[in-house]
Design an enzyme around this catalytic site. Structure first.
Site, PDB file in Angstrom:
ATOM      1  N   HIS A 111      -4.341   3.017   6.996  1.00  0.00           N
ATOM      2  CA  HIS A 111      -3.462   1.912   6.604  1.00  0.00           C
ATOM      3  C   HIS A 111      -3.946   1.185   5.352  1.00  0.00           C
ATOM      4  O   HIS A 111      -3.521   0.064   5.090  1.00  0.00           O
ATOM      5  CB  HIS A 111      -3.310   0.928   7.772  1.00  0.00           C
ATOM      6  CG  HIS A 111      -2.651   1.545   8.972  1.00  0.00           C
ATOM      7  ND1 HIS A 111      -2.821   1.085  10.259  1.00  0.00           N
ATOM      8  CD2 HIS A 111      -1.814   2.613   9.078  1.00  0.00           C
ATOM      9  CE1 HIS A 111      -2.120   1.830  11.102  1.00  0.00           C
ATOM     10  NE2 HIS A 111      -1.512   2.773  10.403  1.00  0.00           N
ATOM     11  N   CYS A 122       2.956  -0.341 -11.691  1.00  0.00           N
ATOM     12  CA  CYS A 122       2.133   0.638 -12.424  1.00  0.00           C
ATOM     13  C   CYS A 122       1.012   1.216 -11.570  1.00  0.00           C
ATOM     14  O   CYS A 122       0.267   2.087 -12.018  1.00  0.00           O
ATOM     15  CB  CYS A 122       1.572   0.003 -13.691  1.00  0.00           C
ATOM     16  SG  CYS A 122       0.268  -1.234 -13.408  1.00  0.00           S
TER      17      CYS A 122
END
Length: 244
Positions: A111, A122
């Site tokens: 996770h 980006c």
């Protein structure tokens, strides 16, 4: 004699002794405050600046970055140092396995990590501490310094897919291991929970260490209900020294 490959799937329960709350347990945050889940749900986070501002304040108060490893984390690292082949697959985002001495390359974070931030535009990454310092200095919703995009914790939010590469590695380890220990996990959240079943199907000895019953208890060779801070170190010592 070849030592068995030991896979350890760790969930929130391994870190509660470090002061990090269990989000899904009987007394977990999601049950106490269902609204808190909105702060970590991807679609709300991306579309609502107010949710992002509240999320950053939640991160400021979060104890994860101040937490220290506990006896269970130390025990896992000690098993690895003993020469036993160990791989950790963790559902946690706290980084405590690595702080406790496990080499980062032997820890798969299903996770993600709360210790980093990532730009949703980006994909630039940076330390969470730097982003929180900007919040402390007055930026309610600090944008990416590279492109101005939305920054988020480098964790997998509700509504996001797990990294397929990390999940693929976890699956391969689950198939290859001889011992699979699920510790502090409710084994209710897929696909992570299913790794226990995969390991058992491929012949691994399955051991579950958890305070509450899990859906995989019937498959397990052993289900341990004792406190993790004492039960796991004893279990791992016995693994490392089977003749003692």
């Amino acid at each position: 004699m070849n030592k068995p490959l030991v896979a350890i799937l760790s969930g929130a329960g391994i870190s509660t002794d470090s002061g990090i709350p269990d989000y899904r347990g009987p007394h977990g945050l999601w049950r106490k405050d269902p609204e808190a889940e909105r702060l970590v749900r991807y679609e709300y986070y991306m579309s609502d600046p107010e949710i992002r501002r509240r999320s950053w304040q939640m991160r400021r108060k979060n104890r994860t970055l101040k937490a220290e490893p506990n006896a269970a984390h130390w025990a896992v690292a000690e098993l690895e140092r003993s020469g036993m082949p160990v791989r950790v697959i963790t559902q946690n985002v706290d980084g405590l396995h690595q702080l406790g001495g496990m080499p980062a390359r032997k820890v798969l974070e299903l996770h993600g990590s709360a210790r980093s931030v990532v730009c949703t535009g980006c994909h630039a990454r940076g330390p969470m501490e730097d982003a929180l310092a900007r919040v402390e200095a007055g930026e309610a919703d600090p944008p990416c310094l590279e492109c101005g995009g939305i920054l988020k914790s480098a964790t997998v939010m509700f509504g996001e897919r797990l990294d397929p590469v990390v999940l693929g590695e976890a699956l391969a380890i689950s198939k290859a291991c001889q011992v699979f220990i699920a510790v502090g996990s409710s084994l209710q959240v897929q696909p992570a929970a299913g790794l226990a079943g995969v390991a058992a199907e491929h012949g691994a000895r399955l051991v579950i260490v958890n305070a509450e019953p899990t859906p995989y208890d019937e498959l397990a060779d052993e289900a341990i209900r004792e406190p993790i801070g004492t039960a796991l170190p004893k279990l791992l010592r016995d693994l490392a020294n089977p003749s003692d």
